[in-house]
Design an enzyme around this catalytic site. Structure first.
Site, PDB file in Angstrom:
ATOM      1  N   ASP A  72      -8.103  -7.293   1.407  1.00  0.00           N
ATOM      2  CA  ASP A  72      -7.224  -7.308   2.392  1.00  0.00           C
ATOM      3  C   ASP A  72      -8.212  -6.595   3.569  1.00  0.00           C
ATOM      4  OD1 ASP A  72      -5.723  -4.411   3.235  1.00  0.00           O
ATOM      5  OD2 ASP A  72      -6.392  -4.505   1.350  1.00  0.00           O
TER       6      ASP A  72
ATOM      7  N   ASP B 161       1.088  -1.163  -0.116  1.00  0.00           N
ATOM      8  CA  ASP B 161      -0.167  -0.112  -0.050  1.00  0.00           C
ATOM      9  C   ASP B 161       0.916   1.215  -0.211  1.00  0.00           C
ATOM     10  OD1 ASP B 161      -1.707   1.995   0.447  1.00  0.00           O
ATOM     11  OD2 ASP B 161      -2.622   1.093   2.315  1.00  0.00           O
TER      12      ASP B 161
ATOM     13  N   GLN C 125     -10.876   6.246  -6.988  1.00  0.00           N
ATOM     14  CA  GLN C 125     -11.722   7.065  -5.542  1.00  0.00           C
ATOM     15  C   GLN C 125     -13.025   7.537  -6.005  1.00  0.00           C
ATOM     16  OE1 GLN C 125     -10.920   6.879  -2.403  1.00  0.00           O
ATOM     17  NE2 GLN C 125      -8.778   6.327  -2.376  1.00  0.00           N
TER      18      GLN C 125
END
Length: 376
Positions: free
Chosen positions: A271, A92, A194
């Site tokens: 995750d 990340d 996003q």
């Protein structure tokens, strides 16, 4: 990195596939244990391989940059060698961690200025700099630097945030294309969609990301305060646009129910810290429901943690024993619970994959959803 789509489930968008990386193959859908600081908390690498059966784990650029630092990682030959993990790793970019430091950071066109949570020192993450850091870490899959706005952000904030994320993305993409891996193998670079909970922004972002033609794509900014129904809606909006021949990674999600719903909507990779974090606090996930191991009801229950199914740890520990460990504040309690929960998550996505391949995923998912949300 290569992705092969192997099967789709009738009546759903669920898919089974195969990702090939320099450090091995990943069967999708897949759950990725979170190893933020080069360690999946309370779980040995041997246990990750043998008990959890993890195919890929995560590291975090923000945390690894601060500690142990890029110099140590470079001299070690990258994160794989540093932590003794020979299978794939995803990093990340640190965007979510910077987002969580609301009182310690400032976002500008240049990048994210922040103070270390460790010692208060000042740092700057730029899109280009994060690519350079992730090159040093050496992950098989690198994430673009983005801003992760809260799920409750208003439209104006979401609009400005998305614009900034997309400008950062183009800078990071350029640096990625101009550089190569440092350790003799290639690294993939995933852009992040996003747009908070606004369909028009999510569609715009998905189209922007899809047009880059990256090896895979991520969906960020969900499970950060918005209702679950909105999260599922945004997944559907985005996955209608993201290319079907590239893996789709839903970041930071979630509960077993979230995972099943995401797979149903065409997500390939997920995750979350939940299996280990909740496990350390006494919450165990099983194929029959959720258990709070501190409850008095387990004190004299000598049945195994996982009944009528695979045991997810080396020995068949009883509920009574594990409750005793938690009540005595024994470290072993956290170890057993973390391994159990991670192994359950990996079992769950493995079963989802099997039922996708066999063509009865929709029926299996309905039955499993009812079971995994039950409180025992």
């Amino acid at each position: 990195m290569d992705f092969t789509l192997q099967a789709t489930a009738p009546g759903t968008a669920a898919r089974a596939g195969l990702i090939s990386t320099a450090h091995g193959q990943i069967e999708t859908p897949i759950f990725m244990p979170v190893g933020t600081v080069a360690s999946v908390k309370a779980v040995h690498q041997r246990e990750l391989r043998d008990d959890v059966k993890a195919q890929i784990i995560l590291g975090n650029t923000y945390h690894l940059y601060l500690r142990p630092g890029c110099d140590i990682l470079r001299r070690a030959g990258g994160l794989h060698k540093f932590m003794g993990w020979e299978r794939p790793i995803l990093t990340d970019s640190g965007g979510f961690q910077v987002f969580s430091l609301a009182d310690r950071r400032k976002l500008t066109e240049e990048g994210a200025h922040f103070r270390s949570h460790i010692d208060g020192s000042r740092h700057l993450f730029t899109p280009e700099g994060v690519v350079d850091i992730e090159r040093i870490i050496g992950a098989d899959i690198m994430m673009a630097l983005d801003e992760c706005p809260p799920g409750t952000a208003d439209y104006q904030y979401a609009r400005r945030s998305l614009d900034l994320t997309q400008r950062w993305l183009m800078r990071g993409w350029k640096r990625y294309k101009e550089t190569e891996g440092l350790y003799g193998y290639s690294q993939a670079y995933f852009p992040i969609v996003q747009g908070v909970v606004y369909p028009d922004l999510r569609r715009e972002a998905a189209k922007f990301v899809a047009d880059l033609g990256a090896d895979g794509n991520a969906i960020g900014g969900l499970a950060v305060g918005e209702p679950a129904e909105k999260m599922y809606e945004m997944i559907e909006v985005v996955n209608d646009i993201l290319p079907a021949d590239r893996p789709r990674y839903l970041m930071g999600v979630g509960t077993p129910a979230n995972i099943l719903e995401a797979i149903d909507r065409g997500v390939d990779m997920m995750d979350c810290v939940m299996p280990t974090r909740n496990g350390r606090n006494g919450m165990l996930f099983t194929r029959h429901g959720i258990m709070n191991m501190r409850n008095r009801k387990w004190a004299d229950d000598f049945s195994p943690l996982q009944e009528d199914g695979p045991a997810f740890v080396d020995q068949v520990y009883t509920k009574a024993y594990v409750r005793h460990l938690f009540m005595a504040d024994e470290i072993l309690a956290m170890q057993i619970a973390s391994i159990h929960n991670l192994a359950f998550y990996l079992w769950l996505v493995g079963e989802a994959r099997r039922h996708i391949m066999e063509g009865d995923f929709a029926t299996w998912k309905r039955e499993m959803l009812e079971a995994v949300t039950r409180r025992l």
